[in-house]
Enzyme design. Structure first.
Site, PDB file in Angstrom:
ATOM      1  N   ARG A 117       7.226  26.836 116.181  1.00 30.04           N
ATOM      2  CA  ARG A 117       7.178  26.268 114.832  1.00 30.04           C
ATOM      3  C   ARG A 117       7.825  24.883 114.813  1.00 30.04           C
ATOM      4  O   ARG A 117       8.261  24.406 113.767  1.00 30.04           O
ATOM      5  CB  ARG A 117       7.863  27.217 113.848  1.00 30.04           C
ATOM      6  CG  ARG A 117       7.155  28.563 113.714  1.00 30.04           C
ATOM      7  CD  ARG A 117       7.814  29.434 112.663  1.00 30.04           C
ATOM      8  NE  ARG A 117       9.105  29.925 113.090  1.00 30.04           N
ATOM      9  CZ  ARG A 117       9.314  31.091 113.736  1.00 30.04           C
ATOM     10  NH1 ARG A 117       8.277  31.844 114.055  1.00 30.04           N
ATOM     11  NH2 ARG A 117      10.533  31.474 114.070  1.00 30.04           N
ATOM     12  N   CYS A 155       3.188   4.784 106.408  1.00 29.23           N
ATOM     13  CA  CYS A 155       2.760   5.538 105.220  1.00 29.23           C
ATOM     14  C   CYS A 155       2.561   7.003 105.589  1.00 29.23           C
ATOM     15  O   CYS A 155       3.210   7.882 105.063  1.00 29.23           O
ATOM     16  CB  CYS A 155       1.489   4.930 104.647  1.00 29.23           C
ATOM     17  SG  CYS A 155       1.712   3.278 103.974  1.00 29.23           S
ATOM     18  N   HIS A 178      -1.542   6.844  94.376  1.00 27.18           N
ATOM     19  CA  HIS A 178      -1.695   5.847  93.326  1.00 27.18           C
ATOM     20  C   HIS A 178      -3.034   5.113  93.395  1.00 27.18           C
ATOM     21  O   HIS A 178      -3.685   5.047  94.432  1.00 27.18           O
ATOM     22  CB  HIS A 178      -0.544   4.833  93.385  1.00 27.18           C
ATOM     23  CG  HIS A 178      -0.352   4.233  94.745  1.00 27.18           C
ATOM     24  ND1 HIS A 178       0.561   4.723  95.653  1.00 27.18           N
ATOM     25  CD2 HIS A 178      -0.956   3.174  95.359  1.00 27.18           C
ATOM     26  CE1 HIS A 178       0.515   4.004  96.767  1.00 27.18           C
ATOM     27  NE2 HIS A 178      -0.399   3.053  96.611  1.00 27.18           N
ATOM     28  N   ILE A 179      -3.386   4.552  92.249  1.00 27.90           N
ATOM     29  CA  ILE A 179      -4.553   3.690  92.116  1.00 27.90           C
ATOM     30  C   ILE A 179      -4.059   2.344  91.590  1.00 27.90           C
ATOM     31  O   ILE A 179      -3.362   2.284  90.573  1.00 27.90           O
ATOM     32  CB  ILE A 179      -5.587   4.287  91.147  1.00 27.90           C
ATOM     33  CG1 ILE A 179      -6.112   5.625  91.686  1.00 27.90           C
ATOM     34  CG2 ILE A 179      -6.762   3.315  90.930  1.00 27.90           C
ATOM     35  CD1 ILE A 179      -6.994   6.385  90.698  1.00 27.90           C
TER      36      ILE A 179
END
Length: 276
Positions: free
Chosen positions: A137, A157, A218-219
């Site tokens: 894991r 990002c 986001h836009i």
């Protein structure tokens, strides 16, 4: 319609109808003319893609599949930060005088670390565990290295990938701190869908789920009208992913070893501005 279209359009609708604008805040990104690039956003979007059912490429607009695969291989296979190693110019604006993007992305994946079993970089360690300890894991990467942020021309990002084996199926979670939905969302989804297939092929496994966790989805203000246009379109069925059956070595794949079959998409006449 393709499931990827369904998710993308639902995300965009939710952001536009229920999101929060940052117009009252000082923001770092700027448009080419120097104007602040404001956004409307939703926090904590989680999308799941079943790679056994379909390949998650958008059809309401084209995703430049070959270029996005080339960038993914640049980061994960070449472990490079040199823009000369890319076949596109998407990183040119972040290149420094030395022709690199600093200690970012592929650079971090190529740094070797000491483990009990020896020295590995992050990619080789993941391949090692998939082969020798698939029940682990702890099969994960992290390129958001705080000690090196000051030497990165752009902070990562998409910063962490966790792999998990269930039976003969390889699943993955992609963690992303920030996502420009119009320009980059499906680009990243396609990249990491291919990457999961690569890890699976190299490990004798079957690609399963890709879970995409986005902290800040986001836009941008100058993208809103284009997104609304996409929301009016009728999507096509999802394409099929072809992978060269002769390649099983993670480091032998090239962009030509991946193709989208029956990829139908709507054209987008507008040029999409990119905030810097």
């Amino acid at each position: 319609m393709s499931y990827a279209d369904d998710l993308f359009l639902a995300n965009c609708r939710d952001i536009l109808e229920n999101g929060v604008w940052d117009t009252q805040l000082e923001v770092r990104p700027r448009w080419a003319d120097g104007t602040p690039a404001h956004t409307v956003k939703k926090f904590g979007i989680v999308n799941r893609y079943d790679l056994k059912k379909e390949f998650p490429a958008l059809t309401v607009r084209r995703t430049a599949f070959k270029s996005c695969v080339d960038e993914m291989l640049w980061i994960w296979q070449k472990k490079s930060n040199r823009i000369a190693d890319l076949h596109s110019h998407i990183w040119d604006q972040w290149a420094g005088p030395d022709g690199t993007i600093g200690k970012a992305y592929g650079y971090q994946l190529g740094v070797k670390h000491q483990y009990r079993e020896g020295m590995f970089d992050q990619v080789d360690r993941m391949l090692y565990d998939l082969k020798h300890n698939p029940a682990s894991r702890r099969i994960m990467s992290n390129i958001y290295v705080h000690a090196d942020l000051h030497e990165m021309n752009l902070y990562p990002c998409a910063y962490s990938l966790t792999l998990n084996v269930s039976g003969n199926t390889l699943n993955a979670i992609l963690n992303q701190r920030s996502q420009d939905m119009l320009t980059a969302n499906n680009w990243n989804v396609c990249q990491y869908a291919v990457l999961v297939h690569m890890f699976a092929r190299a490990s004798g496994l079957e690609a399963g789920e890709l879970v995409h966790v986005i902290a800040d989805a986001h836009i941008y203000d100058r993208h809103v009208d284009i997104v609304k246009k996409l929301m009016e379109r009728q999507p096509y069925p999802a394409p099929r992913l072809w992978i060269n059956p002769d390649v099983t070595d993670f480091y032998a794949f090239t962009p030509e070893d991946f193709k989208l079959e029956d990829y139908r998409f709507h054209t987008l006449e507008e040029k999409i501005p990119v905030a810097e």
